[in-house]
Design a protein around this motif. Structure first.
Motif, PDB file in Angstrom:
ATOM      1  N   GLU A 193      39.656  63.806  14.281  1.00 35.30           N
ATOM      2  CA  GLU A 193      39.316  64.544  13.189  1.00 35.30           C
ATOM      3  C   GLU A 193      39.625  63.921  11.840  1.00 35.30           C
ATOM      4  O   GLU A 193      38.486  63.705  10.961  1.00 35.30           O
ATOM      5  CB  GLU A 193      40.179  65.993  13.026  1.00 35.30           C
ATOM      6  N   THR A 194      40.741  62.989  12.115  1.00 41.75           N
ATOM      7  CA  THR A 194      40.925  62.279  11.020  1.00 41.75           C
ATOM      8  C   THR A 194      39.989  61.027  10.926  1.00 41.75           C
ATOM      9  O   THR A 194      39.501  60.854   9.549  1.00 41.75           O
ATOM     10  CB  THR A 194      42.459  61.496  11.152  1.00 41.75           C
ATOM     11  N   VAL A 195      39.522  60.364  11.778  1.00 36.62           N
ATOM     12  CA  VAL A 195      38.395  59.418  11.895  1.00 36.62           C
ATOM     13  C   VAL A 195      37.206  59.802  11.283  1.00 36.62           C
ATOM     14  O   VAL A 195      36.385  59.241  10.502  1.00 36.62           O
ATOM     15  CB  VAL A 195      38.297  58.764  13.151  1.00 36.62           C
ATOM     16  N   VAL A 196      36.778  61.042  11.711  1.00 41.60           N
ATOM     17  CA  VAL A 196      35.480  61.535  11.403  1.00 41.60           C
ATOM     18  C   VAL A 196      35.715  61.914   9.858  1.00 41.60           C
ATOM     19  O   VAL A 196      34.563  61.648   9.019  1.00 41.60           O
ATOM     20  CB  VAL A 196      35.060  63.000  12.040  1.00 41.60           C
ATOM     21  N   VAL A 197      36.627  62.749   9.361  1.00 38.68           N
ATOM     22  CA  VAL A 197      36.693  62.898   7.962  1.00 38.68           C
ATOM     23  C   VAL A 197      36.790  61.888   7.029  1.00 38.68           C
ATOM     24  O   VAL A 197      36.475  61.672   6.046  1.00 38.68           O
ATOM     25  CB  VAL A 197      37.816  64.009   7.685  1.00 38.68           C
ATOM     26  N   ALA A 198      37.581  60.798   7.694  1.00 38.65           N
ATOM     27  CA  ALA A 198      37.647  59.408   6.862  1.00 38.65           C
ATOM     28  C   ALA A 198      36.239  58.818   6.323  1.00 38.65           C
ATOM     29  O   ALA A 198      35.822  58.379   5.334  1.00 38.65           O
ATOM     30  CB  ALA A 198      38.723  58.633   7.260  1.00 38.65           C
ATOM     31  N   LEU A 199      35.468  58.598   7.543  1.00 36.29           N
ATOM     32  CA  LEU A 199      34.280  57.839   7.563  1.00 36.29           C
ATOM     33  C   LEU A 199      33.335  58.820   7.014  1.00 36.29           C
ATOM     34  O   LEU A 199      32.437  58.420   6.030  1.00 36.29           O
ATOM     35  CB  LEU A 199      33.620  57.460   8.964  1.00 36.29           C
ATOM     36  N   TRP A 200      33.083  60.188   7.022  1.00 30.88           N
ATOM     37  CA  TRP A 200      32.287  61.141   6.357  1.00 30.88           C
ATOM     38  C   TRP A 200      32.738  61.050   4.795  1.00 30.88           C
ATOM     39  O   TRP A 200      31.609  60.673   4.079  1.00 30.88           O
ATOM     40  CB  TRP A 200      32.401  62.605   6.902  1.00 30.88           C
ATOM     41  N   THR A 201      33.807  60.913   4.530  1.00 34.87           N
ATOM     42  CA  THR A 201      33.972  60.782   3.040  1.00 34.87           C
ATOM     43  C   THR A 201      33.714  59.617   2.464  1.00 34.87           C
ATOM     44  O   THR A 201      33.656  59.630   1.088  1.00 34.87           O
ATOM     45  CB  THR A 201      35.543  61.086   2.806  1.00 34.87           C
ATOM     46  N   MET A 202      33.864  58.485   3.216  1.00 33.15           N
ATOM     47  CA  MET A 202      33.486  57.057   2.680  1.00 33.15           C
ATOM     48  C   MET A 202      31.919  56.583   2.673  1.00 33.15           C
ATOM     49  O   MET A 202      31.418  55.752   1.928  1.00 33.15           O
ATOM     50  CB  MET A 202      34.251  55.954   3.320  1.00 33.15           C
ATOM     51  N   LEU A 203      31.150  57.683   3.211  1.00 34.66           N
ATOM     52  CA  LEU A 203      29.744  57.417   3.451  1.00 34.66           C
ATOM     53  C   LEU A 203      29.140  57.026   1.862  1.00 34.66           C
ATOM     54  O   LEU A 203      28.197  56.133   1.816  1.00 34.66           O
ATOM     55  CB  LEU A 203      28.944  58.310   4.071  1.00 34.66           C
ATOM     56  N   PRO A 204      29.308  57.781   0.824  1.00 35.34           N
ATOM     57  CA  PRO A 204      28.740  57.504  -0.574  1.00 35.34           C
ATOM     58  C   PRO A 204      29.290  56.202  -0.955  1.00 35.34           C
ATOM     59  O   PRO A 204      28.685  55.644  -1.883  1.00 35.34           O
ATOM     60  CB  PRO A 204      29.391  58.598  -1.502  1.00 35.34           C
ATOM     61  N   PRO A 227      35.220  67.712   3.886  1.00 39.46           N
ATOM     62  CA  PRO A 227      35.298  67.882   2.528  1.00 39.46           C
ATOM     63  C   PRO A 227      33.950  67.730   1.757  1.00 39.46           C
ATOM     64  O   PRO A 227      33.017  67.096   1.972  1.00 39.46           O
ATOM     65  CB  PRO A 227      36.104  66.703   1.804  1.00 39.46           C
ATOM     66  N   SER A 228      33.749  68.301   0.548  1.00 38.97           N
ATOM     67  CA  SER A 228      32.692  68.281  -0.461  1.00 38.97           C
ATOM     68  C   SER A 228      32.818  67.382  -1.484  1.00 38.97           C
ATOM     69  O   SER A 228      33.948  66.833  -1.614  1.00 38.97           O
ATOM     70  CB  SER A 228      32.395  69.659  -1.027  1.00 38.97           C
ATOM     71  N   PHE A 229      31.941  66.905  -2.218  1.00 36.56           N
ATOM     72  CA  PHE A 229      32.112  65.675  -3.121  1.00 36.56           C
ATOM     73  C   PHE A 229      31.813  66.378  -4.510  1.00 36.56           C
ATOM     74  O   PHE A 229      30.853  66.634  -4.997  1.00 36.56           O
ATOM     75  CB  PHE A 229      30.875  64.689  -2.887  1.00 36.56           C
ATOM     76  N   PRO A 230      32.760  66.676  -5.426  1.00 37.04           N
ATOM     77  CA  PRO A 230      32.482  66.993  -6.720  1.00 37.04           C
ATOM     78  C   PRO A 230      31.860  65.885  -7.216  1.00 37.04           C
ATOM     79  O   PRO A 230      32.065  64.573  -7.096  1.00 37.04           O
ATOM     80  CB  PRO A 230      33.939  67.210  -7.331  1.00 37.04           C
ATOM     81  N   LEU A 231      30.768  66.039  -8.275  1.00 31.60           N
ATOM     82  CA  LEU A 231      30.027  65.187  -9.045  1.00 31.60           C
ATOM     83  C   LEU A 231      31.134  63.761  -9.661  1.00 31.60           C
ATOM     84  O   LEU A 231      30.619  62.738  -9.114  1.00 31.60           O
ATOM     85  CB  LEU A 231      29.264  65.649 -10.046  1.00 31.60           C
ATOM     86  N   PRO A 232      32.159  64.040 -10.081  1.00 29.17           N
ATOM     87  CA  PRO A 232      33.029  62.749 -10.577  1.00 29.17           C
ATOM     88  C   PRO A 232      33.121  62.117  -9.441  1.00 29.17           C
ATOM     89  O   PRO A 232      33.434  60.858  -9.588  1.00 29.17           O
ATOM     90  CB  PRO A 232      34.056  63.580 -11.308  1.00 29.17           C
ATOM     91  N   ALA A 233      33.802  62.586  -8.300  1.00 31.35           N
ATOM     92  CA  ALA A 233      33.994  61.809  -7.127  1.00 31.35           C
ATOM     93  C   ALA A 233      33.000  61.235  -6.452  1.00 31.35           C
ATOM     94  O   ALA A 233      33.016  59.902  -6.011  1.00 31.35           O
ATOM     95  CB  ALA A 233      34.774  62.674  -6.171  1.00 31.35           C
ATOM     96  N   ALA A 234      31.834  61.673  -6.463  1.00 31.98           N
ATOM     97  CA  ALA A 234      30.574  61.080  -5.916  1.00 31.98           C
ATOM     98  C   ALA A 234      30.168  59.928  -6.683  1.00 31.98           C
ATOM     99  O   ALA A 234      29.931  58.730  -6.107  1.00 31.98           O
ATOM    100  CB  ALA A 234      29.443  62.020  -5.781  1.00 31.98           C
TER     101      ALA A 234
END
Length: 182
Positions: free
Chosen positions: A6-17, A85-92
């Motif tokens: 789960e840690t790997v999936v969330v980390a990679l998902w979050t770094m995609l942008p 996690p979702s991406f607030p616009l400032p984070a994106a």
């Protein structure tokens, strides 16, 4: 799903942008160099590989990807059994533009070191955009970054990114999209 997976999936998902902008910049190809040919101590500031168009396209693609990921997160998260996690616009914006700025900063450092465009600098080449992305995202969305990038997730990013970087760059080289495989 196990906690480490789960840690790997969330980390990679979050770094995609942050992972996608530099690739999009390569695909957008050319344009006016950011440094407009200017030099410092006889060396280009950045070089022809850092363009306004590439930076704009890369940032736009990264932000657009974050919006797509937001829309897909509930279904993908349910399918994987992982809350994504979702991406607030400032984070994106921070992740996408920060990735581009990190890469631009690395080009500046490479020119100061006397390295030509395309010359490899191990470590810097693989993590420059990660540092830029996380720093700008932390500036624009500090609470989101603190909650999202836990130490285990950061560890995954630092370990997995160089591997992903090498794989994607070799692929782009084999497809004729890059002049060197790094």
């Amino acid at each position: 799903m196990t906690p480490w997976l789960e840690t790997v999936v969330v980390a990679l998902w979050t770094m995609l942008p942050a992972y996608v902008p530099n690739n999009a910049a390569v695909l957008s190809g050319g344009g006016r160099p950011i440094d407009a040919g200017r030099t410092l101590n006889g060396r280009r500031l950045l070089g022809d590989g850092k363009t306004w168009r590439g930076t704009a396209v890369g940032t736009g693609v990264g932000v657009a990807l974050a919006l797509v990921l937001d829309a897909a997160a509930p279904a993908v998260g349910d399918a994987l059994g992982v809350p994504l996690p979702s991406f607030p616009l400032p984070a994106a914006v921070g992740l996408a533009l920060g990735a581009m700025l990190g890469d631009i900063g690395a080009s500046f450092l490479k020119r100061r070191l006397g390295r030509e465009r395309g010359a490899a600098v191990p470590g810097l080449d693989q993590l420059d955009f990660v540092v830029g992305a996380l720093l700008l995202a932390a500036l624009l969305a500090p609470q989101w970054v603190a909650a999202t990038f836990t130490p285990p997730r950061l560890l995954v990013v630092v370990v997995a990114t160089p591997v992903l970087h090498v794989v994607t760059n070799v692929g782009a080289y084999l497809l004729g999209l890059k002049n060197e495989p790094w």
